[in-house]
Design a protein around this motif. Sequence first.
Motif, PDB file in Angstrom:
ATOM      1  N   PRO A  79      21.013  38.568  31.014  1.00 57.40           N
ATOM      2  CA  PRO A  79      22.219  38.567  30.173  1.00 57.40           C
ATOM      3  C   PRO A  79      23.418  38.069  30.962  1.00 57.40           C
ATOM      4  CG  PRO A  79      20.988  40.598  29.864  1.00 57.40           C
ATOM      5  CD  PRO A  79      20.339  39.881  31.015  1.00 57.40           C
ATOM      6  N   ALA A  80      24.257  37.242  30.318  1.00 55.20           N
ATOM      7  CA  ALA A  80      25.392  36.626  31.020  1.00 55.20           C
ATOM      8  C   ALA A  80      26.700  37.119  30.423  1.00 55.20           C
ATOM      9  CB  ALA A  80      25.305  35.111  30.921  1.00 55.20           C
ATOM     10  N   ASP A  81      27.544  37.721  31.263  1.00 53.13           N
ATOM     11  CA  ASP A  81      28.877  38.111  30.820  1.00 53.13           C
ATOM     12  C   ASP A  81      29.773  36.882  30.677  1.00 53.13           C
ATOM     13  OD1 ASP A  81      28.205  40.803  30.801  1.00 53.13           O
ATOM     14  OD2 ASP A  81      28.698  41.028  32.937  1.00 53.13           O
ATOM     15  N   THR A  82      29.574  35.920  31.585  1.00 55.07           N
ATOM     16  CA  THR A  82      30.338  34.668  31.539  1.00 55.07           C
ATOM     17  C   THR A  82      29.363  33.497  31.641  1.00 55.07           C
ATOM     18  OG1 THR A  82      30.651  34.674  33.943  1.00 55.07           O
ATOM     19  CG2 THR A  82      32.384  35.712  32.601  1.00 55.07           C
ATOM     20  N   PRO A  83      29.738  32.324  31.142  1.00 59.40           N
ATOM     21  CA  PRO A  83      28.827  31.178  31.167  1.00 59.40           C
ATOM     22  C   PRO A  83      28.463  30.757  32.596  1.00 59.40           C
ATOM     23  CG  PRO A  83      30.661  30.789  29.670  1.00 59.40           C
ATOM     24  CD  PRO A  83      30.996  32.020  30.446  1.00 59.40           C
ATOM     25  N   LEU A  84      27.240  30.211  32.725  1.00 58.01           N
ATOM     26  CA  LEU A  84      26.768  29.699  34.011  1.00 58.01           C
ATOM     27  C   LEU A  84      26.919  28.183  34.109  1.00 58.01           C
ATOM     28  CD1 LEU A  84      23.429  31.732  34.274  1.00 58.01           C
ATOM     29  CD2 LEU A  84      25.666  32.306  35.248  1.00 58.01           C
ATOM     30  N   ALA A  85      26.915  27.502  32.968  1.00 59.12           N
ATOM     31  CA  ALA A  85      27.018  26.041  32.967  1.00 59.12           C
ATOM     32  C   ALA A  85      27.941  25.583  31.859  1.00 59.12           C
ATOM     33  CB  ALA A  85      25.640  25.399  32.799  1.00 59.12           C
ATOM     34  N   LEU A  86      28.636  24.471  32.120  1.00 61.25           N
ATOM     35  CA  LEU A  86      29.551  23.879  31.160  1.00 61.25           C
ATOM     36  C   LEU A  86      29.217  22.390  31.045  1.00 61.25           C
ATOM     37  CD1 LEU A  86      32.147  24.276  29.406  1.00 61.25           C
ATOM     38  CD2 LEU A  86      33.465  23.592  31.429  1.00 61.25           C
ATOM     39  N   LEU A 143      37.722  22.811  24.542  1.00 58.37           N
ATOM     40  CA  LEU A 143      37.435  23.638  25.718  1.00 58.37           C
ATOM     41  C   LEU A 143      38.729  24.089  26.387  1.00 58.37           C
ATOM     42  CD1 LEU A 143      34.428  21.685  27.285  1.00 58.37           C
ATOM     43  CD2 LEU A 143      34.344  23.972  26.276  1.00 58.37           C
ATOM     44  N   ARG A 144      39.670  23.168  26.528  1.00 54.12           N
ATOM     45  CA  ARG A 144      40.950  23.528  27.152  1.00 54.12           C
ATOM     46  C   ARG A 144      41.672  24.586  26.316  1.00 54.12           C
ATOM     47  NH1 ARG A 144      45.720  19.401  29.300  1.00 54.12           N
ATOM     48  NH2 ARG A 144      47.138  21.050  29.982  1.00 54.12           N
ATOM     49  N   ASP A 145      41.577  24.446  24.991  1.00 54.50           N
ATOM     50  CA  ASP A 145      42.213  25.413  24.093  1.00 54.50           C
ATOM     51  C   ASP A 145      41.640  26.815  24.321  1.00 54.50           C
ATOM     52  OD1 ASP A 145      43.862  26.350  22.132  1.00 54.50           O
ATOM     53  OD2 ASP A 145      42.655  25.633  20.456  1.00 54.50           O
ATOM     54  N   HIS A 146      40.303  26.914  24.401  1.00 55.10           N
ATOM     55  CA  HIS A 146      39.680  28.224  24.623  1.00 55.10           C
ATOM     56  C   HIS A 146      40.033  28.790  25.995  1.00 55.10           C
ATOM     57  CE1 HIS A 146      37.327  28.806  21.022  1.00 55.10           C
ATOM     58  NE2 HIS A 146      36.777  27.606  21.113  1.00 55.10           N
ATOM     59  N   ILE A 147      40.112  27.922  27.004  1.00 55.06           N
ATOM     60  CA  ILE A 147      40.469  28.400  28.352  1.00 55.06           C
ATOM     61  C   ILE A 147      41.900  28.936  28.354  1.00 55.06           C
ATOM     62  CG2 ILE A 147      40.858  27.695  30.745  1.00 55.06           C
ATOM     63  CD1 ILE A 147      38.614  25.584  30.300  1.00 55.06           C
ATOM     64  N   LEU A 154      35.664  30.756  32.994  1.00 55.47           N
ATOM     65  CA  LEU A 154      34.841  29.858  33.814  1.00 55.47           C
ATOM     66  C   LEU A 154      34.548  30.422  35.210  1.00 55.47           C
ATOM     67  CD1 LEU A 154      36.363  26.317  33.022  1.00 55.47           C
ATOM     68  CD2 LEU A 154      34.586  27.592  31.810  1.00 55.47           C
ATOM     69  N   SER A 155      34.878  31.674  35.445  1.00 57.49           N
ATOM     70  CA  SER A 155      34.740  32.215  36.809  1.00 57.49           C
ATOM     71  C   SER A 155      33.297  32.254  37.304  1.00 57.49           C
ATOM     72  CB  SER A 155      35.352  33.626  36.867  1.00 57.49           C
ATOM     73  OG  SER A 155      34.652  34.505  35.984  1.00 57.49           O
ATOM     74  N   GLY A 156      32.331  32.306  36.371  1.00 55.27           N
ATOM     75  CA  GLY A 156      30.931  32.378  36.786  1.00 55.27           C
ATOM     76  C   GLY A 156      30.199  31.050  36.731  1.00 55.27           C
ATOM     77  N   ASP A 182      39.772  21.951  37.291  1.00 57.89           N
ATOM     78  CA  ASP A 182      40.589  22.799  38.172  1.00 57.89           C
ATOM     79  C   ASP A 182      40.373  24.282  37.878  1.00 57.89           C
ATOM     80  OD1 ASP A 182      41.828  20.946  39.830  1.00 57.89           O
ATOM     81  OD2 ASP A 182      43.422  20.528  38.381  1.00 57.89           O
ATOM     82  N   ALA A 183      40.026  24.615  36.603  1.00 58.77           N
ATOM     83  CA  ALA A 183      39.834  26.013  36.216  1.00 58.77           C
ATOM     84  C   ALA A 183      38.464  26.550  36.639  1.00 58.77           C
ATOM     85  CB  ALA A 183      40.005  26.162  34.702  1.00 58.77           C
ATOM     86  N   ALA A 184      37.530  25.653  36.952  1.00 59.41           N
ATOM     87  CA  ALA A 184      36.178  26.078  37.347  1.00 59.41           C
ATOM     88  C   ALA A 184      36.151  26.394  38.836  1.00 59.41           C
ATOM     89  CB  ALA A 184      35.180  24.970  37.030  1.00 59.41           C
ATOM     90  N   PRO A 185      35.205  27.228  39.280  1.00 57.68           N
ATOM     91  CA  PRO A 185      35.128  27.582  40.702  1.00 57.68           C
ATOM     92  C   PRO A 185      34.918  26.355  41.592  1.00 57.68           C
ATOM     93  CG  PRO A 185      33.726  29.017  39.377  1.00 57.68           C
ATOM     94  CD  PRO A 185      34.177  27.924  38.479  1.00 57.68           C
TER      95      PRO A 185
END
Length: 605
Positions: A79-86, A143-147, A154-156, A182-185
């Motif tokens: 189970p993923a709390d945050t997404p692993l891939a974009l 995507l930018r709107d949701h961020i 996107l932390s994960g 820039d928002a991704a790790p």
Amino acid sequence: MHSDTHAASGLPAAIHPALARALEKKGYETLTPVQLGVLEERCENADLLVSAQTGSGKTVAFGIAIAPTLLSGQDQFLPADTPLALVIAPTRELALQVQRELNWLYGDTGVRTASCVGGMDIRTERRNLERGAHIVVGTPGRLRDHITRRALDLSGIKAVVLDEADEMLDLGFREDLEFILDAAPVERRTLLFSATVPPAIAKLAKTFQRDAVRLTATSATERHADIDYQVMVVAKDEREHAIINTLLYFDQSNAIVFCQTRDAVKHLTARLSNRGFSVVALSGELTQSERTNALQAMRDGRARVCVATDVAARGIDLPNLDLVVHADLPTNPETLLHRSGRTGRAGRKGVCVLIVPQHRRNGASRVLKFANIDAGYRAAPTSADIDAHYNQRILDEAQAISPIQEDEAEMVGRLVESLSAEQLAIAYLRQQRAARPAPEEISDTPVPTGREKGARSGQHDGAPSERGPRKPDMEDGVWFSLSLGRKHRADPKWLLPMICKAGGVTKKDVGSIKIEDTETRFQISGDMAARYAQTLAIGGSGEKGVTITQTGESPDFAPHPKKGKAGYGKRNGKPKSAAGKTKFKPAGNKPRTRRAKGPQGPDFG
């Protein structure tokens, strides 16, 4: 250490087992060059910069490339709390298509995917993100709107894929892409897929990738191997006739017809629908539900022809698409390759037809040359060509009819008893012909021989005039004068039809055409000159404000109305520019402030 292949499927062992099973279920026995490329040892856990055309299998390629990163040696996703891939794509249709592909590819892993695309209900997307998704696919703006609204965390993120990156930059998404990246790790994999790698893409890769492995999926010649390029040179006013006849001639195929503008899509769709084609449209003015319905109609066979703009059709994968028609000439090689790449996929052969008006012929040659494409030149299918094709299809379909069914036996027996074989054949033939659209009439247009060399100086838009190669003076030709010249923007492309129409002659009866400042001199063959003059005396030129008179003299020796024989083109024995009165000015340096008097070209096309 994996063996070289999976025992069950024969696919490379570097593919995650769960994905290998999914590929086997889909019938994959071999992989495309781009799919094999991402499995190379040097690509493992690396950032990738990949050149791959539409239709090369790149969605599966990046799917299998990021699987080890996302699953970390497990068979199933936790189970993923945050997404692993974009995954970021330029258009809604491509993003949703990518999501469908990843769903079956990761079907055995328990994957959850979510889409974030413009035109869809943003509240539904937010709820899907809240439930948890392993892979998020979307368009840059949404995507930018949701961020920004903190709905997408996107932390994960372990991997980011930019699909058709060159198209996203062309569509103006650079700022959005930079914001998302820039928002991704920082510690992530970045896979950038692009049909071409212009300087803007190279700069993006240098900024957001670390020591990226460069892959070129196919060479320039290999990528066209499954597409037969054909150039149809047509008269300027017969472009739509040629499109209709091309679709009729290739009537076994699903086709996509590309236009430059929304209005052109709307007009051509209406024209084809009126002619009996099962056609749908794709353009930016349609709602998302209308676009989805149009694509579904093509997928399930309710429609056979899709008329689209470039932007609306980017990244769309239509099944069994065997024919691409360029109703408007592509403006650059990249556009040509992107459009044409809709066909000739996965080992299927495709046909790409460029409908080219005569005056744009060398423009087409330049685009093909820069795209490194060898195309054949041919005339548009005529009504005779299509009738012959129809007849063969009717014969083939009759021979392929299945054996008689039980519920048909009685009626078949009555028909055989009541009608002769000839009457049955006539009835069948007429029924079949009535069900097929009638072809358009196409005029006899010269077809170039050999490979075109591009524009030459002294030609209009790089093309010879419609009367063919420049003719020498006819030995027995009679000279006539027409009251339009350079100051009226006279052009052989519309002068020649006017000359022919005025005297009831054909192009072969017209010799040299010499355009001067205020008039145009032209030759009529000696055996037609008397008839030509007689026709003029009765009906005039046929155009308001235009006069045609017989001069009998060559323009090289005839006195000009405003210039004497001595000093033709001079003033006091000196060139005019030297006298300081009339200086030569290249045409087009300054915008016209007043419309030239007299008839204009388009009126006589």
